[in-house]
Design an enzyme around this catalytic site. Structure first.
Site, PDB file in Angstrom:
ATOM      1  N   HIS A 162       0.778  -1.179   0.003  1.00 47.76           N
ATOM      2  CA  HIS A 162      -0.028   0.096  -0.108  1.00 47.76           C
ATOM      3  C   HIS A 162       0.889   1.254  -0.046  1.00 47.76           C
ATOM      4  CE1 HIS A 162      -3.752   2.371   0.925  1.00 47.76           C
ATOM      5  NE2 HIS A 162      -2.936   3.052   1.543  1.00 47.76           N
ATOM      6  N   HIS A 178       3.102   6.162  -1.881  1.00 50.35           N
ATOM      7  CA  HIS A 178       3.888   7.558  -1.053  1.00 50.35           C
ATOM      8  C   HIS A 178       5.334   7.249  -1.140  1.00 50.35           C
ATOM      9  CE1 HIS A 178      -0.147   8.814   0.621  1.00 50.35           C
ATOM     10  NE2 HIS A 178      -0.099   7.536   0.881  1.00 50.35           N
ATOM     11  N   LYS A 224      -4.800  10.834  -8.113  1.00 49.81           N
ATOM     12  CA  LYS A 224      -4.533  10.891  -6.815  1.00 49.81           C
ATOM     13  C   LYS A 224      -4.572  12.640  -6.477  1.00 49.81           C
ATOM     14  CE  LYS A 224      -2.665   9.127  -2.825  1.00 49.81           C
ATOM     15  NZ  LYS A 224      -3.003   7.872  -1.785  1.00 49.81           N
TER      16      LYS A 224
END
Length: 290
Positions: A162, A178, A224
């Site tokens: 993730h 990220h 995003k």
């Protein structure tokens, strides 16, 4: 959400600044890599996958890949990035080769001053075993143990996938992603399109030497609207930082405000049982902006 005392945040600030100082594998902006921030990204409505492109060129103008691949933690980290199925709800199949790659990455991290410091701190706090092999197992469970993110399928996700790789949900939204190395590699292969930086209205333009940015981008056709990313830091720095925050709290969501180097950050960690659900930085301000 966890409400932490100021004293706890002060201590955490000291610990995270120690990690920052020890991160000798952090790449140098303008030398090891060059970024081009370009325009300020606009508003994207919830659920929309249209974002006006305020950045014609990629975010990364240059990255010294030879240097990246010569540093053991980066080299093992890059090997892990292609081991995951991007869609939640699709059961992950972990091969013995992938298990080995996960362990080699953890072994390499444990050789660094950053992760040795994190281990010592967590052990002193009674949150981690002092034995190095047991601590490696703890790291493995926190970051690599598979769990259900989409209830409709099998075990389809883990913290590493993730946070560092990125996932999609129902083919409609981007989850996670990220990490700057994955961002760079996806951009290089034309899977990711940088749309511009995000900054609060009363703040000036971020600097291209900044090690923390809020970015807008599209990935494989999905947008995003904003994602917080450390830029140039080593994988072990992010693992150490978010592992410490995760283990020092039992809340479903922990949010801490800390000053690391010149950056005022909100660091956010969600837990999924005994594993990391997500973790990311949110840049609040930088001294260079004032």
């Amino acid at each position: 959400m966890a409400r932490r005392s100021q004293q706890a945040d002060r201590e955490l600030t000291e610990v995270l600044n120690q990690l920052w100082t020890l991160d000798t594998n952090r790449l140098r902006p303008g030398t090891d890599y060059i970024i081009s921030l370009q325009g300020k990204a606009g508003y994207v409505a919830q659920g929309s996958n249209y974002a006006r492109d305020r950045a014609r060129a990629p975010l990364f103008t240059y990255v010294n890949e030879d240097k990246l691949k010569s540093i053991e933690t980066y080299s093992h980290f890059i090997n892990l990035l292609d081991n995951y199925e991007m869609s939640t709800g699709v059961q992950e199949e972990v091969t013995s080769e992938e298990l080995k790659e996960n362990r080699l990455f953890i072994d390499a991290m444990m050789e660094t001053a950053v992760m040795k410091f994190a281990h010592g701190y967590l052990s002193n706090k009674g949150q981690s075993p002092s034995d190095c092999d047991q601590f490696k197992r703890q790291l493995y469970d926190i970051w690599f143990r598979l769990y259900h993110r989409d209830r409709s399928g099998g075990k389809d996700s883990c913290g590493f996938e993730h946070v560092f790789v990125g996932e999609t949900k129902f083919g409609r939204e981007i989850l996670g992603l990220h990490n700057w190395v994955q961002f760079y590699l996806q951009e290089k292969h034309d899977h990711l399109d940088y749309k511009g930086y995000k900054a609060r209205a009363n703040k000036n333009t971020p600097d291209e030497d900044d090690h923390v940015l809020n970015l807008q981008f599209s990935w494989k056709g999905l947008v995003k609207p904003v994602g917080g990313v450390f830029i140039g830091v080593s994988p072990e720095f992010e693992f150490a930082l978010f592992t410490i925050i995760f283990l020092m709290s039992t809340e479903k969501k922990t949010s801490v405000e800390v000053k690391v180097d010149e950056y005022l950050l909100e660091l956010i960690v969600y837990r999924n049982g005994q594993c990391i659900g997500t973790s990311y930085p949110k840049l609040l301000s930088s001294n260079q902006w004032d």
